[in-house]
Design a protein around this motif. Structure first.
Motif, PDB file in Angstrom:
ATOM      1  N   VAL A   1       0.841  -1.200   0.000  1.00  0.00           N
ATOM      2  CA  VAL A   1       0.000   0.000   0.000  1.00  0.00           C
ATOM      3  C   VAL A   1       0.877   1.252   0.000  1.00  0.00           C
ATOM      4  O   VAL A   1       0.639   2.195  -0.760  1.00  0.00           O
ATOM      5  N   ILE A   2       1.908   1.252   0.835  1.00  0.00           N
ATOM      6  CA  ILE A   2       2.813   2.404   0.901  1.00  0.00           C
ATOM      7  C   ILE A   2       3.528   2.597  -0.437  1.00  0.00           C
ATOM      8  O   ILE A   2       3.621   3.720  -0.944  1.00  0.00           O
ATOM      9  N   LEU A   3       4.016   1.519  -1.024  1.00  0.00           N
ATOM     10  CA  LEU A   3       4.701   1.595  -2.314  1.00  0.00           C
ATOM     11  C   LEU A   3       3.783   2.197  -3.383  1.00  0.00           C
ATOM     12  O   LEU A   3       4.170   3.104  -4.123  1.00  0.00           O
ATOM     13  N   THR A   4       2.540   1.725  -3.423  1.00  0.00           N
ATOM     14  CA  THR A   4       1.570   2.234  -4.393  1.00  0.00           C
ATOM     15  C   THR A   4       1.275   3.712  -4.144  1.00  0.00           C
ATOM     16  O   THR A   4       1.230   4.520  -5.088  1.00  0.00           O
ATOM     17  N   MET A   5       1.090   4.069  -2.885  1.00  0.00           N
ATOM     18  CA  MET A   5       0.782   5.451  -2.542  1.00  0.00           C
ATOM     19  C   MET A   5       1.933   6.390  -2.919  1.00  0.00           C
ATOM     20  O   MET A   5       1.718   7.430  -3.548  1.00  0.00           O
ATOM     21  N   ILE A   6       3.152   6.027  -2.581  1.00  0.00           N
ATOM     22  CA  ILE A   6       4.307   6.878  -2.868  1.00  0.00           C
ATOM     23  C   ILE A   6       4.552   6.960  -4.379  1.00  0.00           C
ATOM     24  O   ILE A   6       4.889   8.017  -4.907  1.00  0.00           O
ATOM     25  N   ALA A   7       4.383   5.840  -5.084  1.00  0.00           N
ATOM     26  CA  ALA A   7       4.527   5.869  -6.547  1.00  0.00           C
ATOM     27  C   ALA A   7       3.499   6.826  -7.155  1.00  0.00           C
ATOM     28  O   ALA A   7       3.813   7.568  -8.095  1.00  0.00           O
ATOM     29  N   GLY A   8       2.298   6.852  -6.603  1.00  0.00           N
ATOM     30  CA  GLY A   8       1.273   7.779  -7.070  1.00  0.00           C
ATOM     31  C   GLY A   8       1.659   9.230  -6.823  1.00  0.00           C
ATOM     32  O   GLY A   8       1.486  10.088  -7.695  1.00  0.00           O
ATOM     33  N   VAL A   9       2.199   9.515  -5.655  1.00  0.00           N
ATOM     34  CA  VAL A   9       2.632  10.875  -5.331  1.00  0.00           C
ATOM     35  C   VAL A   9       3.755  11.316  -6.266  1.00  0.00           C
ATOM     36  O   VAL A   9       3.730  12.422  -6.826  1.00  0.00           O
ATOM     37  N   VAL A  10       4.748  10.443  -6.461  1.00  0.00           N
ATOM     38  CA  VAL A  10       5.872  10.770  -7.344  1.00  0.00           C
ATOM     39  C   VAL A  10       5.364  10.997  -8.778  1.00  0.00           C
ATOM     40  O   VAL A  10       5.806  11.916  -9.468  1.00  0.00           O
ATOM     41  N   THR A  11       4.419  10.171  -9.219  1.00  0.00           N
ATOM     42  CA  THR A  11       3.857  10.319 -10.559  1.00  0.00           C
ATOM     43  C   THR A  11       3.089  11.631 -10.690  1.00  0.00           C
ATOM     44  O   THR A  11       3.299  12.387 -11.640  1.00  0.00           O
ATOM     45  N   LEU A  12       2.222  11.914  -9.736  1.00  0.00           N
ATOM     46  CA  LEU A  12       1.428  13.145  -9.790  1.00  0.00           C
ATOM     47  C   LEU A  12       2.303  14.393  -9.759  1.00  0.00           C
ATOM     48  O   LEU A  12       1.973  15.403 -10.373  1.00  0.00           O
TER      49      LEU A  12
END
Length: 139
Positions: free
Chosen positions: A40-51
């Motif tokens: 969940v953390i990996l997905t969330m941080i990847a989303g933040v970096v992408t955005l």
């Protein structure tokens, strides 16, 4: 004062981590629970970096810094594995205060390894943290 706002937010979400974690490890293997949390953390941080469009590689990559980030990740992984197992075995209201001894450990390690200054305020604060943990977590 921006760093204090981020630090307070971090503390708040760390508090939620204890409550949600305790509920999440009920009837679930603590290692599997840690894996789910990590994904969940990996997905969330990847989303933040992408955005934020931050996927660019730095112009120069300092391998020393990368090595320390790898060590930090390993320390986090061990911390989470042990934390979730402790939550399976004891109430969150006892586990969380002991986990917050990380503050006292961080103070000592910062002085020893980073050469940060020892001040009366730092020593007193560290001793109060230790006293609080002992009062809350041990009979």
């Amino acid at each position: 004062m921006a760093w204090q706002v981020f630090a307070l937010g971090s503390a708040f979400f760390a508090g939620l981590t204890a409550i949600f974690g305790k509920l999440g490890v009920a009837g679930l293997n603590s290692n599997l629970a840690t894996l789910i949390r990590t994904l969940v953390i990996l997905t969330m941080i990847a989303g933040v970096v992408t955005l934020r469009g931050e996927w660019q590689m730095p112009r120069t990559l300092e391998w020393r810094a990368v090595g320390f980030l790898i060590l930090s990740g390993l320390a986090t992984g061990f911390s989470w594995l042990l934390y979730y197992r402790a939550l399976q075995l004891a109430p969150a209201s006892l586990v969380a205060p002991i986990d917050k001894l990380s503050l006292a450990f961080a103070i000592v390690l910062a002085v020893v390894f980073l050469g940060e200054a020892v001040t009366l305020k730092l020593v007193l604060g560290g001793m109060l943290i230790l006293a609080g943990v002992l009062i809350l977590a041990w009979p």
